[in-house]
Design a protein around this motif. Sequence first.
Motif, short mmCIF file in Angstrom:
data_model
loop_
_atom_site.label_atom_id
_atom_site.label_comp_id
_atom_site.label_asym_id
_atom_site.label_seq_id
_atom_site.Cartn_x
_atom_site.Cartn_y
_atom_site.Cartn_z
N THR A 134 36.34 54.33 44.08
CA THR A 134 35.44 54.85 43.46
C THR A 134 35.57 56.22 42.64
O THR A 134 34.88 56.63 41.74
N GLY A 135 36.79 56.74 42.73
CA GLY A 135 37.34 57.90 42.19
C GLY A 135 36.59 59.17 42.79
O GLY A 135 36.89 60.33 42.39
N LEU A 136 36.09 58.94 43.71
CA LEU A 136 35.36 60.23 44.69
C LEU A 136 36.31 60.79 45.70
O LEU A 136 37.36 60.21 45.84
N SER A 137 35.79 62.05 45.93
CA SER A 137 36.89 62.70 46.96
C SER A 137 36.79 61.70 48.05
O SER A 137 35.70 60.98 48.43
N ASN A 138 37.83 61.79 48.79
CA ASN A 138 37.91 60.89 50.22
C ASN A 138 37.52 62.03 51.36
O ASN A 138 37.19 63.11 51.17
N ARG A 139 37.44 61.17 52.47
CA ARG A 139 37.27 62.07 53.78
C ARG A 139 37.84 63.33 53.81
O ARG A 139 37.42 64.50 54.15
N ARG A 140 39.32 63.32 53.77
CA ARG A 140 39.86 64.52 53.89
C ARG A 140 39.96 65.67 52.99
O ARG A 140 39.62 66.80 53.34
N SER A 141 39.93 65.16 51.63
CA SER A 141 39.54 66.10 50.65
C SER A 141 37.99 66.63 50.52
O SER A 141 37.82 68.02 50.46
N PHE A 142 37.15 66.01 50.82
CA PHE A 142 35.84 66.44 51.39
C PHE A 142 36.00 67.29 52.45
O PHE A 142 34.84 68.51 52.21
N HIS A 143 36.47 67.38 53.37
CA HIS A 143 36.42 68.39 54.45
C HIS A 143 37.07 69.48 54.08
O HIS A 143 36.48 70.87 54.42
N SER A 144 38.13 69.37 53.20
CA SER A 144 38.66 70.59 52.84
C SER A 144 37.75 71.44 51.89
O SER A 144 37.56 72.84 52.01
N GLN A 145 37.11 70.79 51.10
CA GLN A 145 36.12 71.18 50.10
C GLN A 145 34.80 71.79 50.83
O GLN A 145 34.17 72.85 50.47
N PHE A 146 34.47 71.04 51.89
CA PHE A 146 33.38 71.35 52.57
C PHE A 146 33.41 72.86 53.22
O PHE A 146 32.45 73.41 53.44
#
Length: 778
Positions: free
Chosen positions: A344-356
């Motif tokens: 999808t080109g969206l952030s994955n779980r790990r990247s999202f955790h970091s940004q979150f």
Amino acid sequence: MKLITKINLILLPVVLLFALGFIALTYQGMVSFNQEQLEQQLISDLNHFDQKLGYERRYMLYDSRRIAVNLHGVFALKPTQRNQALQQIAYDLNSQGGLIDTIQLFNLQGELEHSSELTNQFSNIPRVPIESSVIEQANQLSADAVNSSLQSSYFVTLDKQVLFYSIFLVQADTIVSERKFNKLALIVRRQSVMDDFILQMKQKYGQSMVINFEPHQSSIASQAGQIDVTSDSAINITMNTQDFSLTMTLPLTYVQTMLPYSLSQIGFFVFFILIISYGLLVTLLYFNVGKPIHQLLGTIKSTRFGDDVKLAKKKGNSEINVLINTYIEMLNKMNRLAAFDSLTGLSNRRSFHSQFQKQLNRAIRRGSLMALLYIDLDNFKKVNDHYGHSTGDRLLKLFSERLQKSIRPSDVAANLGKGEIARLAGDEFSLLLTDIEGPIAAEKVADRILQMFDSGFQLDGVNHNVQASIGIVMIPDDGNDVQTLLQHADAAMYQAKLKGKNRLQFFNRDIAGGIQRKQYIERVLIKAIHHGHFNLVYMPIFDSQNLKPVGVEVLIRAPSLASKGIGPEEFIPVAETTGLIKDIDAWVLNESLSRITYLTDKYQFDGFFAINISAVELHNREFPQMVKSMLLKHQADPSRIELEITETSFVDNLDNSIRQLNHLKSLGVSLSLDDFGTGYTAFTQLIEFPVDKLKIDRSFIQGLDEGASEKKRMVDIVLALADLYQLKVVAEGVESEEQIEYLKYRGCEMLQGYFLSKPLSWDDFQLLIEQSHSSQTA
């Protein structure tokens, strides 16, 4: 091992070998050079000697001729007069620089008649032998009064003395006119040149110098000598002439005394230079190779996920620069691959955790509000099952594009930053809204997402029945750490599914209570697994014709949870979601196999044990091996072991589940499909399942008493399918005599339910088996 250490280990032996080789070559080169110089010097000395010897020989011959002229008639004188005459000749000759030492007179028979010393320098000059050929020649010339000249010159070595002599045919009497040449005169000269030469060479080269002079027994000729050089074990310089051979021998060890430096001095000097060179080389390697690589390694170790690359690209095309630049490019690519979902080109779980986490820290500092939306697509699995995974992937990609558009620039109530929308799992997405005014803003965005599915989800001209369930948490009201907030959002999403799907659900206290209850169950289960605080109850299965027990279903209980009103229907799902179910299944299997072995030995019980296994085990590759090990441990007959799987276990990954069942079937155990009719299994798929038995769900059995024709038809269909596929059938939940009679009439082989027996303790079940065994033997 560090790179510089490896370089040192590689370079050090090479440098040492090079040093040893260089020392050897240098020393050998110096030896060869000095040996060549020594040989040239010896040849020069020998040539100089030859020149002096020639000079002395010429003067000797000249003096000999002068004496020979004066000797005519001298030997006819009386001895006293003759000696005086000879002394006068010697005096006259020596006063003019003559070189004659002795005159010896022989007759033509070679007999010595007179010997006179002309100087007092040498008093031990021996008699010089005359060759017979010279005597013959003298006799012939003496007979010829016309041609009576004889003159020959020789070198001879006598008593370690090198002598040079000339032979003349002379007239003994005083009457010159008669010309009777009847005597041989030998004019002898000791070669002081040779003695001087030997002395000089000894002084110049030492006592190790050996000089060997070999005269030739032939007339002296004034020809240049030929010089030969050999140097095997010693340096040998040999001059060969027609008159003599002279060899000078000097040991090769003498060459070493000529060297300006000894071998140890050369070695020390070379090692000193090499150590300095080696130090410079290692320093250059460190600054040009080691240090850049250390910096690269330090950056690799210190770089965390999502961090910007701190290394700057290097200029130049050296291997180290290319390595660093390649790593930088690779790290950037890996960050992109690791941070974003490839589909999808969206952030994955790990990247999202970091940004979150970054946004959460920012919100806490600033005191701003955020909302987290946890989105799960309902019925998405059916798209994969019916249309294939490629269609499912396109649907996910299209949904992600629409999801990104769900936040509009006009939505001033919510902001969306980079990396704050992500695909967490297969059909699970998250959306982080920052700097919102309140829950209404989050609800507004969630409603817009749900509107995407009002008329289904269009893809490739097909309207797919896909919906969304959304859980929402408010930050910081519902938590202040990433893990807790995600857990709360997931729980809210799950609650939305329970309420009918395609809806949103804010996290609330009731949901929080459910989470706390699950956490309590998890803690108790961990303790129960550690201490074995479980027990089994036994639900008998009866033959429909004679109502005798033919098997038993093993059910687990947790007393510590049962006291709180928590049964298997509640703690088993918790165990499955936390991964504790594997340990529980292992405990149940081990206990069941030990009990069936005991019943067989004591009561000759030949019935089967039905053991429920979790759907999780259908994806556990280690489970078949564990079952095999348990069967071997208890020496249990696998044909009497029946593993029960609920129909809903096949919802996820049907193909893998069937492969796992086939693996289990290969062990010899039986497989039973529990709660049949309540899941999504199409009747046509039943042939794909390697099962041996169907269990009709209690909901259909209960309808038999109520006159519900659709329930009866369902039971009849299941029984017909079982007959078609040659499967055995167990009806569970039997509660009345009427149900028993109907099921017997329709050909159902086995029955189970409270009307026949409730779940029994181990003691009560043994009593039932004992009574059944006694009735059979009576």
